[in-house]
Design an enzyme around this catalytic site. Sequence first.
Site, PDB file in Angstrom:
ATOM      1  N   ASP A   1       0.351  -7.661   9.040  1.00 54.16           N
ATOM      2  CA  ASP A   1      -1.068  -8.025   9.102  1.00 54.16           C
ATOM      3  C   ASP A   1      -1.775  -7.700  10.407  1.00 54.16           C
ATOM      4  OD1 ASP A   1      -0.932  -9.210   6.470  1.00 54.16           O
ATOM      5  OD2 ASP A   1       0.043 -10.907   7.436  1.00 54.16           O
TER       6      ASP A   1
ATOM      7  N   ASP B   1      -3.258  -5.903  13.403  1.00 55.73           N
ATOM      8  CA  ASP B   1      -3.595  -4.499  13.633  1.00 55.73           C
ATOM      9  C   ASP B   1      -4.319  -4.391  14.962  1.00 55.73           C
ATOM     10  OD1 ASP B   1      -2.809  -3.519  10.938  1.00 55.73           O
ATOM     11  OD2 ASP B   1      -4.499  -4.722  10.271  1.00 55.73           O
TER      12      ASP B   1
ATOM     13  N   ARG C   1       0.860  -1.194   0.000  1.00 56.33           N
ATOM     14  CA  ARG C   1       0.000   0.000   0.000  1.00 56.33           C
ATOM     15  C   ARG C   1       0.896   1.245   0.000  1.00 56.33           C
ATOM     16  NH1 ARG C   1      -3.610  -1.234   4.410  1.00 56.33           N
ATOM     17  NH2 ARG C   1      -4.851  -2.282   2.826  1.00 56.33           N
TER      18      ARG C   1
ATOM     19  N   GLU D   1      -5.443 -13.647   9.140  1.00 56.40           N
ATOM     20  CA  GLU D   1      -4.592 -13.225   8.019  1.00 56.40           C
ATOM     21  C   GLU D   1      -3.113 -13.367   8.390  1.00 56.40           C
ATOM     22  OE1 GLU D   1      -3.993  -9.278   5.171  1.00 56.40           O
ATOM     23  OE2 GLU D   1      -5.496  -9.237   6.755  1.00 56.40           O
TER      24      GLU D   1
ATOM     25  N   ASP E   1      -7.225  -9.133  12.532  1.00 58.57           N
ATOM     26  CA  ASP E   1      -6.527  -9.829  11.445  1.00 58.57           C
ATOM     27  C   ASP E   1      -5.596 -10.951  11.894  1.00 58.57           C
ATOM     28  OD1 ASP E   1      -7.862  -8.105   9.705  1.00 58.57           O
ATOM     29  OD2 ASP E   1      -6.248  -6.635   9.777  1.00 58.57           O
TER      30      ASP E   1
ATOM     31  N   ASP F   1       4.529  -4.561   6.594  1.00 57.71           N
ATOM     32  CA  ASP F   1       3.262  -4.748   7.304  1.00 57.71           C
ATOM     33  C   ASP F   1       3.094  -6.234   7.601  1.00 57.71           C
ATOM     34  OD1 ASP F   1       0.369  -5.484   7.427  1.00 57.71           O
ATOM     35  OD2 ASP F   1       0.102  -3.320   7.262  1.00 57.71           O
TER      36      ASP F   1
ATOM     37  N   ASN G   1      -0.665  -0.476  13.111  1.00 58.57           N
ATOM     38  CA  ASN G   1      -0.165  -1.552  12.265  1.00 58.57           C
ATOM     39  C   ASN G   1       1.015  -2.213  12.947  1.00 58.57           C
ATOM     40  OD1 ASN G   1      -1.675  -0.988   9.673  1.00 58.57           O
ATOM     41  ND2 ASN G   1      -0.667   0.985   9.971  1.00 58.57           N
TER      42      ASN G   1
END
Length: 176
Positions: free
Chosen positions: A105, A107, A23, A123, A120, A103, A87
């Site tokens: 994942d 959060d 991102r 994930e 998450d 990152d 994050n």
Amino acid sequence: MNIPVPGDKIEIQSYKHNGQLHRVWESTTVLKATRNVLIGGNDRTTVTESDGRTWITREPAICYFHAKYWFNVIGMIRLDGIYYYCNVGSPFVYDEEALKYIDYDLDVKVYPDMTHTLLDEDEYEQHKKEMNYPTVLDQILKNNVETLQRWIRQRKGPFAPEFIDQWYERYLTYLR
């Protein structure tokens, strides 16, 4: 590591453990920058996802990055209070191109009353297997989640009562 100066506009790039760009936040105004800490502000900045989709942030935000902790914090200023999105990720690095971090994942969402939720986890477990996170990395990340949650409970760093308001006032001076 080069250090931007207050007033500079920088891009923020997050990556995944496998090196893939995740991102990009197009423009954040630097409010403070040292070797260890970067504080920035943005409002209605364009965000580009790894698949090319773009969206624009809805509210002013103050971003806190640290070169020694495995998390960063975004304080979003809304009408009903400050919401934080944290994050879990690598410490930041900065080069002439952008501020960059990986990152991981996990959060933590923090509400104005300072209650918070870990997000998450599924994930994270999926990517941990797919990208073969080493055991030592898994432990570092879990320890930093605990540190982050302690900071939230203790109102430390970016969670201190006046932190976001003070830095937002500084951000507004760069918009004039």
